[in-house]
Design a protein around this motif. Structure first.
Motif, PDB file in Angstrom:
ATOM      1  N   TRP A 137       0.835  -1.196   0.000  1.00 51.26           N
ATOM      2  CA  TRP A 137       0.000   0.000   0.000  1.00 51.26           C
ATOM      3  C   TRP A 137       0.872   1.249   0.000  1.00 51.26           C
ATOM      4  O   TRP A 137       1.705   1.432   0.878  1.00 51.26           O
ATOM      5  CB  TRP A 137      -0.917   0.015   1.217  1.00 51.26           C
ATOM      6  N   GLU A 165       2.238   5.159   0.371  1.00 51.78           N
ATOM      7  CA  GLU A 165       2.057   6.184   1.384  1.00 51.78           C
ATOM      8  C   GLU A 165       1.026   7.207   0.912  1.00 51.78           C
ATOM      9  O   GLU A 165       0.749   7.337  -0.286  1.00 51.78           O
ATOM     10  CB  GLU A 165       3.383   6.879   1.678  1.00 51.78           C
ATOM     11  N   THR A 166       0.500   7.948   1.853  1.00 50.74           N
ATOM     12  CA  THR A 166      -0.543   8.930   1.542  1.00 50.74           C
ATOM     13  C   THR A 166      -0.076   9.951   0.509  1.00 50.74           C
ATOM     14  O   THR A 166      -0.818  10.316  -0.414  1.00 50.74           O
ATOM     15  CB  THR A 166      -0.990   9.660   2.821  1.00 50.74           C
ATOM     16  N   THR A 167       1.166  10.406   0.644  1.00 51.55           N
ATOM     17  CA  THR A 167       1.701  11.391  -0.301  1.00 51.55           C
ATOM     18  C   THR A 167       1.707  10.833  -1.720  1.00 51.55           C
ATOM     19  O   THR A 167       1.353  11.533  -2.679  1.00 51.55           O
ATOM     20  CB  THR A 167       3.130  11.800   0.094  1.00 51.55           C
ATOM     21  N   LEU A 203      -0.245   8.456  -2.888  1.00 51.24           N
ATOM     22  CA  LEU A 203      -1.630   8.321  -3.336  1.00 51.24           C
ATOM     23  C   LEU A 203      -2.184   9.662  -3.805  1.00 51.24           C
ATOM     24  O   LEU A 203      -2.882   9.739  -4.828  1.00 51.24           O
ATOM     25  CB  LEU A 203      -2.496   7.761  -2.209  1.00 51.24           C
ATOM     26  N   ILE A 204      -1.858  10.719  -3.072  1.00 51.72           N
ATOM     27  CA  ILE A 204      -2.298  12.057  -3.485  1.00 51.72           C
ATOM     28  C   ILE A 204      -1.682  12.421  -4.826  1.00 51.72           C
ATOM     29  O   ILE A 204      -2.351  12.935  -5.723  1.00 51.72           O
ATOM     30  CB  ILE A 204      -1.924  13.098  -2.417  1.00 51.72           C
TER      31      ILE A 204
END
Length: 307
Positions: free
Chosen positions: A83, A85-87, A89-90
């Motif tokens: 999965w 990282e959030t960064t 995905l953004i």
């Protein structure tokens, strides 16, 4: 000049005479500038120490606050069980939205550094008057795309990055080309000898992915003056996905002049080589067809008869 005579002119010759050299190559020139610009952005750091952009087309950070990530790579990561990282995905969502709006395969013709290689192979293929060669079904690239995700899931790796020539070129320009030249040469030879326009049109899963992304994109090319078409066939000769032209150009009066196929790369070459200025960039809600500029000059136009 009769329509029959125009068919035998060299491709783009009529446009050269009417528009001049730049007018007949405007979008080709702009594409090369765009491709060089994006490539240079990523090389400014390693080459000159100017780190406006860190990374490459797979994933980057611009001015230390704007993340941009290839959504195809993120998809492979998730298929492999990792999965992001959030960064990341953004960054992937930003790229996905941009290409969904402007047209997914704009990436192929305006950004991808392999495009000049395949365009060069096609140019030489025509100059040498070589045979069309093996032509796999265009659906093959979608099967390859599905295979990429399957292999990623089975191996736990980002499968396509092992052989992705785009990533190889970026790394090669920083660390030394070496074997990368062999990969670039392989793509060139494949398009030159094995399959005309084979890599981008039939094989590359990146193009397949972005065609799916841009299915409902806003930016479109329209045959807005299709009644002025003189059937010279130059647009078909230069289009890397020429199957997308006929529905818009040869449609009846009640058929949209918009090229709506997601396979269209929005390269603009059909606009360049058309001496009659049949095509133009517009948006997907602009379905107008302009009246012929001279109804007497082209009485045999099939669209005019149909209308």
């Amino acid at each position: 000049m009769s329509t029959k005579g125009k068919v035998h002119l060299p491709v783009g010759q009529e446009a050269l005479e009417v528009k001049g050299w730049f007018g007949a190559h405007k979008y080709l020139v702009l594409r090369r500038i765009s491709q060089a610009f994006f490539l240079f952005l990523f090389l400014m750091g390693p080459w000159f120490g100017i780190w406006w952009v860190k990374g490459n087309l797979a994933g980057s950070m611009t001015f230390n606050f704007l993340p941009l990530n290839d959504p195809l790579i993120l998809g492979q990561m998730m298929a492999a069980g990792h999965w992001p990282e959030t960064t990341a995905l953004i960054g992937g969502l930003i790229v996905l939205v941009v290409y969904a709006l402007i047209g997914g395969r704009v990436y192929c013709s305006w950004v991808c550094p392999i495009n000049p290689v395949t365009d060069g192979a096609h140019w030489l293929h025509d100059k040498l008057n070589l045979q069309k060669g093996w032509q796999p079904k265009r659906s093959a690239r979608y099967w390859i795309l599905a295979t990429v995700f399957l292999v990623s899931a089975l191996t736990g790796t980002i499968a396509w990055e092992v052989v992705n020539p785009v990533t190889m070129v970026h790394r090669g320009l920083v660390f030394g080309m070496g074997f990368v030249w062999a990969m670039v040469a392989a793509v060139f030879v494949f398009d030159l000898i094995v399959a005309r326009r084979g890599w981008c049109g039939h094989v590359c899963p990146v193009g397949a992915f972005y065609s799916l992304v841009g299915t409902k994109s806003l930016l479109r090319i329209s045959a807005v003056k299709r009644d002025d078409c003189d059937d010279c066939m130059d647009c078909y000769a230069v289009c890397p996905e020429n199957q997308v032209i006929s529905p818009a150009l040869k449609g009846k009066a009640d058929v949209t002049p918009l090229i709506l196929s997601p396979d269209c790369t929005n390269c603009g070459r059909c606009i360049d080589v058309c001496a009659m200025d049949v095509f133009r960039f517009t948006h997907r809600f602009d379905a107008r067809v302009e009246a012929p500029s001279d109804a007497v000059s082209n009485p045999e136009s099939p669209n005019r008869n149909a209308a």
